[in-house]
Design a protein around this motif. Structure first.
Motif, short mmCIF file in Angstrom:
data_model
loop_
_atom_site.label_atom_id
_atom_site.label_comp_id
_atom_site.label_asym_id
_atom_site.label_seq_id
_atom_site.Cartn_x
_atom_site.Cartn_y
_atom_site.Cartn_z
N GLY A 217 0.80 -1.22 0.00
CA GLY A 217 0.00 0.00 0.00
C GLY A 217 0.83 1.26 0.00
N LEU A 218 2.08 1.18 -0.47
CA LEU A 218 2.96 2.35 -0.55
C LEU A 218 2.81 3.04 -1.90
CD1 LEU A 218 6.21 0.75 0.96
CD2 LEU A 218 4.32 1.86 2.18
N ASP B 242 12.71 7.29 12.63
CA ASP B 242 13.10 8.06 11.44
C ASP B 242 12.30 7.77 10.17
OD1 ASP B 242 15.19 9.36 12.84
OD2 ASP B 242 16.46 7.59 12.60
N TRP B 243 11.48 6.72 10.16
CA TRP B 243 10.75 6.42 8.93
C TRP B 243 9.92 7.61 8.46
CZ3 TRP B 243 10.00 2.28 5.49
CH2 TRP B 243 8.90 2.42 4.63
N ASN B 244 9.16 8.22 9.37
CA ASN B 244 8.26 9.30 8.98
C ASN B 244 9.00 10.51 8.44
OD1 ASN B 244 6.21 7.64 9.80
ND2 ASN B 244 5.74 8.75 11.68
N THR B 245 10.23 10.72 8.91
CA THR B 245 11.01 11.85 8.43
C THR B 245 11.70 11.54 7.11
OG1 THR B 245 11.43 12.56 10.70
CG2 THR B 245 12.91 13.41 8.99
N ARG B 246 12.24 10.34 6.99
CA ARG B 246 13.10 10.01 5.85
C ARG B 246 12.38 9.31 4.70
NH1 ARG B 246 17.62 11.58 8.17
NH2 ARG B 246 17.89 11.25 10.40
N LEU B 247 11.44 8.43 5.02
CA LEU B 247 10.85 7.60 3.97
C LEU B 247 9.37 7.86 3.70
CD1 LEU B 247 12.67 4.24 4.76
CD2 LEU B 247 13.04 5.75 2.82
N LYS C 167 3.32 6.97 3.27
CA LYS C 167 2.68 6.14 4.30
C LYS C 167 3.53 6.21 5.57
CE LYS C 167 0.12 1.85 4.69
NZ LYS C 167 -0.40 0.68 3.94
N ASP C 168 2.88 6.41 6.72
CA ASP C 168 3.65 6.53 7.96
C ASP C 168 4.00 5.15 8.51
OD1 ASP C 168 1.38 5.54 9.27
OD2 ASP C 168 0.69 7.52 9.87
N PHE C 169 4.92 5.15 9.46
CA PHE C 169 5.45 3.88 9.98
C PHE C 169 4.37 3.04 10.66
CE2 PHE C 169 7.53 1.37 13.34
CZ PHE C 169 8.40 0.62 12.54
N ALA C 170 3.48 3.69 11.38
CA ALA C 170 2.45 2.95 12.13
C ALA C 170 1.51 2.19 11.19
CB ALA C 170 1.64 3.92 12.99
N SER C 171 1.42 2.62 9.93
CA SER C 171 0.50 1.98 8.98
C SER C 171 1.13 0.83 8.21
CB SER C 171 -0.01 3.03 7.98
OG SER C 171 -0.66 4.09 8.64
N PHE D 177 6.11 -7.22 7.70
CA PHE D 177 7.20 -6.80 6.84
C PHE D 177 8.25 -5.95 7.56
CE2 PHE D 177 3.75 -7.71 3.95
CZ PHE D 177 4.38 -8.43 2.95
N VAL D 178 7.85 -5.36 8.68
CA VAL D 178 8.77 -4.45 9.36
C VAL D 178 10.05 -5.15 9.76
CG1 VAL D 178 9.07 -3.04 11.44
CG2 VAL D 178 6.93 -2.91 10.15
N SER D 179 9.93 -6.42 10.18
CA SER D 179 11.12 -7.17 10.62
C SER D 179 12.10 -7.42 9.47
CB SER D 179 10.72 -8.51 11.24
OG SER D 179 10.04 -9.32 10.29
N LEU D 180 11.64 -7.29 8.22
CA LEU D 180 12.52 -7.50 7.07
C LEU D 180 13.28 -6.25 6.67
CD1 LEU D 180 10.35 -9.68 4.64
CD2 LEU D 180 12.25 -10.43 6.08
#
Length: 347
Positions: free
Chosen positions: A241-242, A273-278, A284-288, A293-296
């Motif tokens: 969903g990105l 840093d996800w919300n700032t950098r990616l 899409k924010d980190f919480a979503s 997949f986050v562990s990968l």
């Protein structure tokens, strides 16, 4: 006694004339067909050479050569080379770049297009599964359960539920005695044969034409398990969903590419840093993000292997090649580009 031969010469002349016309027409038609076939064969070979030439363009785009001034700046900024790569690569990643060829400049009239993707932005099949013990890596663990990761992938495919793709995938892996040597081996699974037309990723021609491709989800071209979150494949972006590739969006992304690249640092954390950098890249924010997949996702920047779709067009003939480019740690003498072609597929 005289024999009447009136019209004999005329009839004979007409017969000879008709025969001559038939022979001439046959020769003309044969020559025309041969000429067309020859032209087609020549254009096809030229298009193949142009497509292969596109791989050389991709190699050059992936090769960062620092100037003396940049080498000095690198002493104070160890991430400079990665920033330069990202500034150039992020706007065009998973997008088709087209170049028009002119005979006066390039030796022929035609067109070449290249689309670059990172193998570090795809899920590594060979680290999902323990082929010796016949089970998924980390199966049953609270974290790093690759069985849950694989299930999540297939559950996000619109055709997965009715076709039982995950169950077929698991049965296939259990039969393997060693790691896979090529992603296309999955096509031997009956349920995966529907990927025959979506084997290799092709950039969308419209929003409606967005599809996921088998070799754009999975790879076997590296040894590590983690995904580089900066260089996710377009198919994974769709599944997660990105923000995915859109038609003709390169020019808009180029204006943002330098800003995105400047956000890169060697040391950062996903949570902080996800919300700032990616988030600016993927919208899409980190919480979503899907938790499986986050562990990968890997905060260490790795990317030495890329896939390239290249096409060459000459006349009405188009030839396409999909290749895996691998970066060599030691560049051979006389070779100015560190990338070599590891695999090629014509389609």
């Amino acid at each position: 006694m005289k024999t009447q031969r009136s019209g004999y010469i005329l009839v004979l002349a007409l017969l000879l004339l008709t025969l001559g016309i038939v022979i001439t027409t046959n020769i003309f038609n044969t020559g025309s067909v041969y000429s067309m076939q020859t032209r087609t064969l020549v254009d096809r070979e030229k298009a193949r050479q142009v497509a292969v030439g596109g791989l050389e363009l991709a190699k050059r785009e992936l090769t960062i050569t620092l100037t003396d001034e940049q080498k000095e700046k690198q002493k104070n900024d160890s991430a400079l080379e990665t920033k330069l790569l990202l500034a150039h690569l992020l706007p065009v990643l998973n997008r088709m770049q087209r170049f028009v060829l002119k005979e006066a400049v390039d030796g022929l009239d035609g067109e070449v297009g290249i689309c670059i993707s990172s193998e570090f932005g795809k899920i590594n099949l060979n680290v999902l599964y323990d082929f010796k013990n016949k089970k998924f890596i980390g199966e049953g663990n609270p974290q790093g359960d690759m069985r849950k990761v694989a299930q999540a992938v297939f559950n996000k495919l619109p055709r997965a539920e009715q076709d039982g793709m995950f169950a077929a995938f698991e049965r296939f892996l259990k039969k393997q005695e060693q790691p896979l040597s090529d992603t296309t081996e999955l096509l031997s699974i009956k349920e995966f044969q529907q990927f025959g037309n979506d084997l290799f990723y092709q950039p969308p021609l419209s929003k409606e034409s967005r599809t996921v491709a088998l070799t754009d989800i999975f790879t076997v071209e590296r040894t590590t398990a983690e995904l580089n979150p900066w260089l996710l494949s377009n198919s994974l972006c769709i599944l997660l969903g990105l923000q995915a590739a859109e038609v003709n969006d390169i020019s808009n992304r180029k204006s943002e590419g330098k800003k995105w690249a400047q956000n890169f640092v060697n040391k950062w954390t996903l949570e902080n840093d996800w919300n700032t950098r990616l988030q600016p890249i993927y919208k899409k924010d980190f919480a979503s993000l899907p938790k499986e997949f986050v562990s990968l996702l890997n905060t260490q920047f790795e990317s030495g292997t890329f896939s390239v779709l290249s096409y060459g067009k000459v006349g009405n003939i188009t030839q396409r090649v999909y290749a895996i480019l691998e970066k060599q740690t030691a560049v051979q003498k006389g070779r100015d580009l560190p990338f070599v072609v590891k695999k090629m597929y014509w389609f």
